[in-house]
Design a protein around this motif. Structure first.
Motif, PDB file in Angstrom:
ATOM      1  N   TYR A   1       0.818  -1.217   0.000  1.00 18.37           N
ATOM      2  CA  TYR A   1       0.000   0.000   0.000  1.00 18.37           C
ATOM      3  C   TYR A   1       0.851   1.266   0.000  1.00 18.37           C
TER       4      TYR A   1
ATOM      5  N   LEU B   1       2.224   1.985  -3.402  1.00 25.12           N
ATOM      6  CA  LEU B   1       1.161   2.456  -4.289  1.00 25.12           C
ATOM      7  C   LEU B   1       0.959   3.959  -4.110  1.00 25.12           C
ATOM      8  N   LYS B   2       1.009   4.396  -2.854  1.00 22.62           N
ATOM      9  CA  LYS B   2       0.792   5.822  -2.596  1.00 22.62           C
ATOM     10  C   LYS B   2       1.903   6.684  -3.202  1.00 22.62           C
ATOM     11  N   GLU B   3       3.133   6.152  -3.212  1.00 19.22           N
ATOM     12  CA  GLU B   3       4.263   6.936  -3.725  1.00 19.22           C
ATOM     13  C   GLU B   3       4.464   6.781  -5.224  1.00 19.22           C
TER      14      GLU B   3
ATOM     15  N   LYS C   1       6.432  -3.891   9.796  1.00 19.18           N
ATOM     16  CA  LYS C   1       5.839  -2.725  10.460  1.00 19.18           C
ATOM     17  C   LYS C   1       4.772  -3.138  11.466  1.00 19.18           C
TER      18      LYS C   1
ATOM     19  N   PHE D   1      -9.620   8.437  -2.001  1.00 13.06           N
ATOM     20  CA  PHE D   1     -10.019   7.486  -0.960  1.00 13.06           C
ATOM     21  C   PHE D   1      -8.825   6.634  -0.526  1.00 13.06           C
ATOM     22  N   LEU D   2      -7.989   6.248  -1.486  1.00  8.55           N
ATOM     23  CA  LEU D   2      -6.811   5.429  -1.193  1.00  8.55           C
ATOM     24  C   LEU D   2      -5.653   6.248  -0.634  1.00  8.55           C
ATOM     25  N   GLY D   3      -5.790   7.560  -0.641  1.00  9.71           N
ATOM     26  CA  GLY D   3      -4.672   8.397  -0.192  1.00  9.71           C
ATOM     27  C   GLY D   3      -3.617   8.563  -1.273  1.00  9.71           C
ATOM     28  N   ILE D   4      -3.987   8.236  -2.510  1.00  8.76           N
ATOM     29  CA  ILE D   4      -3.071   8.392  -3.637  1.00  8.76           C
ATOM     30  C   ILE D   4      -3.315   9.766  -4.260  1.00  8.76           C
TER      31      ILE D   4
ATOM     32  N   LYS E   1      -6.270  -3.537   3.156  1.00  9.51           N
ATOM     33  CA  LYS E   1      -6.791  -3.750   4.507  1.00  9.51           C
ATOM     34  C   LYS E   1      -7.510  -2.492   4.995  1.00  9.51           C
TER      35      LYS E   1
ATOM     36  N   LYS F   1      -7.927  -1.406   7.875  1.00  6.69           N
ATOM     37  CA  LYS F   1      -7.218  -0.638   8.911  1.00  6.69           C
ATOM     38  C   LYS F   1      -6.128   0.247   8.300  1.00  6.69           C
ATOM     39  N   ASP F   2      -5.560  -0.180   7.153  1.00  7.43           N
ATOM     40  CA  ASP F   2      -4.579   0.683   6.483  1.00  7.43           C
ATOM     41  C   ASP F   2      -5.231   1.984   6.023  1.00  7.43           C
ATOM     42  N   LEU F   3      -6.515   1.895   5.680  1.00  7.05           N
ATOM     43  CA  LEU F   3      -7.212   3.077   5.177  1.00  7.05           C
ATOM     44  C   LEU F   3      -7.859   3.882   6.297  1.00  7.05           C
TER      45      LEU F   3
END
Lengths: 602, 602
Positions: free
Chosen positions: A123, A126-128, A287, B261-264, B285, B287-289
């Motif tokens: 995840y 993906l964000k970066e 983590k 929504f994904l923080g991307i 997951k 909880k990651d979001l």
């Protein structure tokens, strides 16, 4: 060494105080009247009435000098197939006619050569992703876990920097190995005492601590995670890399250490039938555990066999290769517990013995760890009964390390100073004397020693070693009977772990701790727990192999074995109630007694 | 509605203050002199000189009354195969002869019937495992993800409680569905405005906001996560369950909403060639979001086709079934963007048009959302040119909703009040009048309206609708030409989304927004984005199907199409420069002009 419970008497300090510090009952038992009068107390038990500044003198025998921690171990050559691969890519930028997603663009470039089939991306990566790809004009380096998951993405070419870290979590010590995953080489090796020792020295004490209150489980878990994080930091500093470069971690430890490391309560390991919570090999995100490695990195834990045969024993197996040997092999890893594994490539049986910490010098009057000032070898002249010894470092002795205690008692047995029940007799030699109602044998007199006292082996020390060696031999004997084999059929006898590296094998055999086999069949393999952990880091196929091996290791619960009591009582004798099992030591004793008799008569 | 930018003029308030609040240039433009004199200002632009308490009056047209959010949508019957299964087990406790690990014990019981092959256990469940198993004498309920991963473990039998949650993230509104995963039924439906609206009303405004500073991306991400968390809370409260019972989540949204929504960062969606960061379906997951569902739950995001054809369009496809139809179908989902998909089971093409928010009442003088007090239907008598209207709720009108603006303008076109260029002519009727140098047509006079003014459609409102409808028709026309088909070949025409539910299709056709096809071929399907999201929650095979469908949807970037400019200019006309495409409206106009002419002459 006992975790502040006032049991071991190893933390003697001399206190200069105006306040009268009344000694506790324990201190009265563990310290002599004259010592108490001189101001000696146990640091763990002293309570001052008011906050005050004390002057304290730490006698040499209480000092923690740098210990010889055995971290290297035998490791077979294996081919390099880590779970992590790094690949440098130059990707075609998107155009209006080809506006497919950044990830599709990346994976289709990556999958071109057919090696990878990407099904997942971490995840964080993906964000970066979008930014990293564009930072250096779509030149990028991707780290891939098991050919299927992208766990890290960097701008530019960083494919030459790919590291992993292996840890052997021992009850007493931690050993860490920073590995270059491109060539499998160990870049730096670090070790330290297990910081959990403050919660108790053995496994049962640690488990008991986790049940103390609602926070103690997370407290002891944080303690080991922080301990490993400092090893990681030290190893990375010494190699000049950032801990962010560590993309994979492997961990071997006994079952209790394994559970505590995972934050799983080890409570049920101390209750019959002692089942572990999880036994299979496990891959967890670093983590989630709080390890200071790359945020995308995984942690692999070697599987465990049973509640008291852990991932360290499994690591020993793969490092020594007994799972693939035609010859019958026995492997013993002696720590505060001793794990024993016996068998061939067809079948392996294992058990665990609560040998206790006596072999590491605990519960022994002048026992200490194998560090500066420790007596490490002891010889007794069979005729004069004079004692010679060798000390670690260029210094006067301040104590005796565990392996030398074993050797000293073996020499006492050989020379008739103790009998088959381990009893000392004052009539034997003037070096045996009575002090505080119990007998002790002087190894180094006050004038030769670096402490203000004689260094001795006491009757109670002999008893401790008898208990410990009986525990080990009981396990060995039950395994041999289970496999229906005799000692001479054992073709390879591997000694793993720190104690197993220092011990004099003929002393251990003479005391009836190991079966009598030709000495040349005994091989010291060092810290194979660490070697096995490294093997699973360097080679993903080894992880698969381990899962297959674990299925063919049977576990024997000694406590549930019908012969346990009988075997244990026989093994308490020196060498054993069944003297026929140990012909060599019996011959030595008889010859020495004959010589003594002869000398008396002349 | 413009996100506090002082553009839309929708937040008019009357301020009673001793302080003289000088109107800004924007306020001078958007409000009349008399309104400004009476103390009316735009709430988003007013700045007081000192912290003070103001008395404010909110006129009815500025009030957010409860909006009619369309959340239900057509959904085909599918069989229930969720990714999550719950199984109740009674496990044999360990014994000394069978001390295998808790996890092995659990998985071997679970795997007995052959349905499951457990390869993973969620870290949190692993930590609780030993305790949970022993809490109710080894009676336990396990939740399993895709037959392979244990994501939750509970004591006792809880197998009858298994829920999931689906969300459709629209740019303007959120729709949530709490689903019972045992029978696939929707237990409660909730909706709300997208709280991100405060950062801007359309996608480009939101994307621009994410680039404002270093924190804005995480701010807008938190905003949507919190918005969804409140929907979850509301749905769970209404169903009387804990949000901890939600074990799976599915999400459909346009590509920008998906990324946020994904923080991307959605930054590159606004830059040619507008590539998304990720397009494939994704399981993350919860909880990651930061979603408040069970800690072991996953979130599935439907794949996106392109930067401006998102998971909501893919959801529309599976809900309407156009991917498996023999007949040629067209699907239009009109929100602030309009996604259009055309094709058969063999092949689908898609595009996205920036229709803008005019259809939702934004940028329209008296436009408002379809809530209490909105005019929702408009009729103009072709002979008298008198206007009739229908209002939502039993109240005087305070504005006109988007679909009625379209209908009103269609009526103006049919009756000759505007010409093919959309121009009003004061000579046509006295209901057209000049105000502040621009023309407007009165729909409800001051005496009939609930505001202190006439409700009108202005020349500039007509222009806004022309731009919006031209954008939609340009997309439709380019897709039809790409597929080489004529309007009459379209056998099914699906209208999805809230606007698509309220619009009068013959008005849309008459304005040249939709191609002229028989009305009976038009089907209103409602919020199929929500339906598609629910289908992927109820049925794991549908997720696999979606990945196959996505591969056969071609995307056409309108901006890169050579005919774009030409098509757009033709589509600006009412109904179109190419009048042959819309014979019906041409006949109506001619007949009405003839009638008017006749009336004039008699």
């Amino acid at each position: 060494m006992c975790g502040g419970h006032g049991i071991c008497g190893k933390c003697i300090v001399k206190i200069y105080s105006s306040e009268k510090l009344t000694p506790t009952t324990t201190e009265k038992k563990l310290l002599s009247k004259s010592d108490l009068a001189s101001g000696y107390r146990l640091a763990c038990l002293v309570k001052t009435l008011k906050p005050t500044r004390l002057k304290i003198e730490i006698p040499p025998e209480s000092e923690e000098t740098h210990q010889r921690l055995i971290v290297s171990g035998f490791m077979p050559k294996i081919s390099i197939h880590p779970t992590i691969k790094k690949v440098y890519l130059e990707i075609k930028p998107p155009t209006l006619n080809d506006p497919k997603s950044d990830l599709n663009r990346l994976t289709s470039t990556l999958e071109k050569n057919g090696q990878f089939r990407i099904t997942d991306i971490n995840y964080n990566s993906l964000k970066e992703l979008a930014t990293v790809l564009r930072n250096d004009e779509w030149k990028t380096t991707v780290s891939i876990f098991k050919n299927r998951e992208i766990i890290r993405i960097e701008s530019g070419d960083t494919s030459k920097s790919c590291y992993g870290f292996s840890v052997d979590i021992g009850t007493t010590k931690l050993a860490g190995y920073l590995i270059n995953l491109l060539n499998g080489k160990t870049v730096s090796t670090v070790s330290n005492l297990n910081p959990q020792s403050k919660f108790g020295e053995d496994i049962i004490a640690r488990i008991t601590f986790t049940m103390k209150d609602i926070n103690s489980m997370s407290e002891i878990n944080r303690c080991i995670i922080e301990g490993i994080n400092s090893l990681i930091k030290e190893a990375c500093n010494s190699a000049g890399i950032s801990s962010n470069e560590i993309l994979d971690v492997s961990v071997a430890g006994n079952t209790a250490m394994h559970h505590i490391f995972l934050g799983i309560s080890p409570r049920y390991l101390s209750l019959a039938p002692y089942p572990p919570v999880i036994s299979r090999g496990l891959e967890v995100k670093a983590k989630d555990l709080g390890l200071n490695t790359n945020i995308g990195s995984r942690v692999y834990l070697l599987p465990v066999v049973a509640g008291f045969v852990g991932g360290d024993a499994v690591a020993d197996v793969i490092a020594t290769g007994i799972h693939s040997a035609n010859d019958l092999s026995m492997l013993i890893d002696i720590g505060t517990n001793a794990e024993i594994i016996l068998g061939t490539k067809k079948r392996l049986v294992s058990c665990s013995c609560a040998s206790g910490p006596a072999f590491e010098g605990s519960h022994i009057r002048h026992g200490m760890r194998a560090s500066q000032g420790a007596i490490e070898r002891i010889w007794i002249d069979p005729r004069s009964l004079d004692v010679s010894f060798k000390v670690i470092g260029d210094t006067k002795p301040v104590g005796i390390c565990g392996s030398a205690v074993v050797e000293g008692i073996a020499e006492m047995l050989r020379t008739g100073i103790i009998d088959s029940r381990g009893r000392m007799d004052q009539n034997n030699t003037k070096l045996i004397r009575k002090k505080n109602d119990s007998l002790e044998f002087v190894i180094a007199s006050r004038s030769d020693s670096g402490i203000n006292d004689d260094i001795v082996i006491t009757q109670s020390d002999v008893r401790e070693i008898q208990l410990a060696k009986a525990a080990v031999y009981t396990g060995i004997s039950i395994l041999m009977k289970h496999m229906k084999i005799k000692p001479k059929e054992i073709k390879k006898f591997y000694l793993a772990g720190a104690f197993g590296t220092h011990i004099d094998p003929s002393s251990a055999i003479d005391l009836g701790m190991f079966p009598e086999i030709p000495l040349e069949r005994i091989q010291f393999v060092g810290n194979t727990a660490g070697s096995g952990a490294r093997m699973t880091l360097i080679s993903n196929p080894t992880r698969k192999l381990v899962e297959r091996i674990i299925k063919k290791i049977d576990y024997i619960e000694l406590g549930a074995n019908a012969n346990f009591q009988k075997e244990f009582i026989s093994s308490m004798d020196l060498p054993n109630t069944n003297k026929n099992l140990f012909p060599t030591i019996m011959k030595t004793i008889n010859r020495n007694l004959f010589l003594l008799e002869q000398d008396k008569n002349t």
